[in-house]
Scaffold this motif. Structure first.
Motif, short mmCIF file in Angstrom:
data_model
loop_
_atom_site.label_atom_id
_atom_site.label_comp_id
_atom_site.label_asym_id
_atom_site.label_seq_id
_atom_site.Cartn_x
_atom_site.Cartn_y
_atom_site.Cartn_z
N ALA A 129 39.56 -9.32 82.76
CA ALA A 129 39.43 -10.22 83.90
C ALA A 129 39.53 -9.42 85.20
CB ALA A 129 40.51 -11.30 83.85
N ALA B 228 40.94 -12.83 73.91
CA ALA B 228 42.12 -13.34 73.20
C ALA B 228 41.80 -13.57 71.73
CB ALA B 228 42.57 -14.65 73.85
N SER C 209 40.93 -10.77 79.35
CA SER C 209 40.48 -12.09 79.75
C SER C 209 40.54 -13.05 78.58
CB SER C 209 39.05 -12.00 80.28
OG SER C 209 38.16 -11.66 79.23
N ALA C 210 40.15 -14.28 78.83
CA ALA C 210 40.19 -15.30 77.79
C ALA C 210 39.25 -14.96 76.64
CB ALA C 210 39.83 -16.67 78.39
#
Length: 533
Positions: free
Chosen positions: A149, A532, A528-529
């Motif tokens: 991110a 994950a 970042s997402a």
């Protein structure tokens, strides 16, 4: 400190460029023989000196074969021949007229130019109706969600101005400090991290980079700044170098004047005498420019007493780096040339302090638009590689199908294998760094394109800030951080916010009006997402 007026025209100092000098002595002011040399699309499977019709292009049946050969020989006398695929049919008449104008201005009389209208007919007959960007490798088409991110934070100054940041360079003496050179506003800004405001440190006419060094017989610490001498490209001798000694209130003083547009300066102990010497890249323009060394060999009591010598007489020198490139334990100079040369050169230093030149890479067409380069061991094999950017579109304002980031992988000392890592119109700088912390080198890259491209008609979506993630198979996956604001000439990588993660520092060029923002920091916020589990 007295100003040094230096204008050296010394005998050529390396044998294998004697032919270049003979050519230049005949037409020093000839940057291009034919065409504006902007876009290119050569078939790299054939040799650079193969006539365009032999590269698989469609022949013009109205043009006799002899005339085709004459066109090819005329256009390729000083450099690689432009390919007809470079421009659309409607553009070639203007480009041919421009090329003939360059030839007339050169004063050459040793060539027999073909009839101008015959050359126009030749190129129109072989040119496409439209020049299309290739889909393969395009950053904008292959963008993937970023596993890291990044948060964009603008860098603002107190007063709005039409700033044009030409270079961002770290201060080797102070970790966490960078210099932002504004080549139009005439300021060098000090950036010491996001917790400190930008500080207007030095005023120089048209700064284009800062180099930390020790100068003179006693090794006085300070900085040398490169000065273009003009914001826009011109042939003049107003460029030079400025000296700023250490100290909070130091005032820049002219160190060397009477140069072409100085685009870069760097230093190292080239001759092994214990002090630092300067290598100065003079881009110049069409008649001026060269690569030059200034030996720091002042006798005791004299300061600074720089002794200049020519390394390469050609204009278009973009940047030089001093490093042991081939791993033999000795320093070499690695330099990139633009204009019609479009090459990466390595200069070895002889025992008599002269230089031997090796052409490491030459683009297949004189319109490749070399814009910058960086050195790093991309594949971690213990040998330095070169990352070259081809993205300069300012001679005519066209998007070019060949523009992008090229990896010159050094497989043996002084031998490289070429590979395009990404197609990216307008790319002006690509910096190798481990942005995701996985132990290999990624790339941060930015683009700069003429404003008229965005005011025109049909154009694709364009990436302006991107990081390319290296994969285990040595492929690079692009992650676009900013779209369609291609006004960045330079970038750097470092920890700008003090959190231990590498951030991307981006410079800004304001094309119209005044703006307080001179750059952007893309802060690395970690996974970042999309990364994950």
């Amino acid at each position: 400190m007295p100003e040094l007026q230096l204008a050296f025209r010394e005998p050529h100092q390396f044998a294998n460029v004697a032919h270049d000098r003979r050519r230049l002595s005949k037409h020093r002011n000839l940057p291009w023989i034919l065409a504006g040399l902007l876009c290119a699309g050569c078939n790299s499977a054939t040799g650079p000196d193969t006539p365009p019709s032999a590269k698989g292009s469609r022949s013009n049946s109205a043009m006799p074969a002899l005339s085709e050969r004459e066109v090819w020989q005329f256009c390729g006398d000083c450099h690689q021949s432009p390919d007809p695929q470079n421009f659309a049919k409607r553009e070639w008449r203007e480009e041919v007229a421009k090329g003939y104008g360059f030839y007339r201005a050169s004063g050459r009389v040793d060539l027999k130019p073909p009839p101008q209208e015959a050359v126009v007919a030749y190129y129109i007959g072989l040119a496409p109706d439209e020049v299309e960007l290739p889909s393969t490798g395009q950053v904008a088409l292959n963008d993937a969600p970023s596993p890291i991110a990044f948060e964009a934070t603008p860098l603002d100054v107190a007063e709005a101005s039409p700033a044009a940041i030409s270079r961002i360079e770290p201060d080797s003496s102070v970790p966490g400090r960078w210099w932002f050179s504004d080549m139009r506003g005439g300021q060098v800004w000090e950036f010491a991290g996001l917790n400190e405001p930008l500080r207007k440190r030095w005023t120089i006419p048209n700064p284009c980079g800062v180099c930390r060094m020790r100068l003179g017989p006693d090794g006085t610490p300070g900085y040398v700044a490169a000065d273009l001498g003009s914001f826009r490209p011109e042939d003049h001798q107003r460029g030079g170098l400025w000296w700023i000694p250490d100290g909070p209130d130091a005032i820049p003083r002219r160190l060397v004047s009477g140069l072409g547009r100085v685009s870069h300066v760097t230093s190292a102990d080239l001759d092994g005498d214990g002090d630092e010497d300067l290598v100065v890249s003079q881009f110049g323009w069409r008649r001026t420019g060269r690569l030059q060394v200034f030996w720091n060999d002042a006798p005791s009591g004299e300061w600074p007493h720089l002794r200049g010598a020519e390394i390469d007489p050609r204009h278009g020198a973009l940047r030089a780096e001093i490093i042991d490139f081939d791993g033999d334990g000795r320093l070499e100079i690695v330099a990139a040339f633009a204009q019609e040369f479009e090459s990466v050169e390595v200069y070895r230093i002889r025992e008599d302090a002269t230089f031997e030149r090796f052409t490491l890479y030459r683009a297949p067409d004189p319109s490749w638009g070399t814009s910058d380069f960086a050195l790093a061991d991309i594949d971690a094999d213990g040998m330095l590689d070169v990352v070259v950017c081809h993205g300069d579109s300012f001679d005519g304002g066209h998007l070019s199908p060949h523009q992008g980031i090229t990896w010159l992988r050094q497989t043996r000392p002084m031998q490289v294998v070429e590979r395009q890592l990404a197609a990216m119109p307008g790319v002006h700088r690509a910096v190798p760094a481990d942005l995701d912390g996985d132990g290999d080198l990624d790339l941060a890259a930015v683009s700069l394109l003429p404003d008229q491209i965005f005011k025109g008609g049909r154009r694709p979506r364009l990436a302006s800030v991107v990081w390319l993630e290296q994969q285990p198979d040595l492929k690079f996956v692009p992650h676009v951080l900013e779209w369609d604001t291609c006004h960045h000439a330079t970038c750097a990588v470092g920890d700008a916010d003090g959190d231990g993660a590498l951030d991307i520092l981006v410079g800004r060029i304001s094309w119209s009006g005044a703006d307080r923002t001179i750059g952007t920091i893309y802060r690395n916020r970690g996974p970042s997402a999309v990364s994950a589990p």
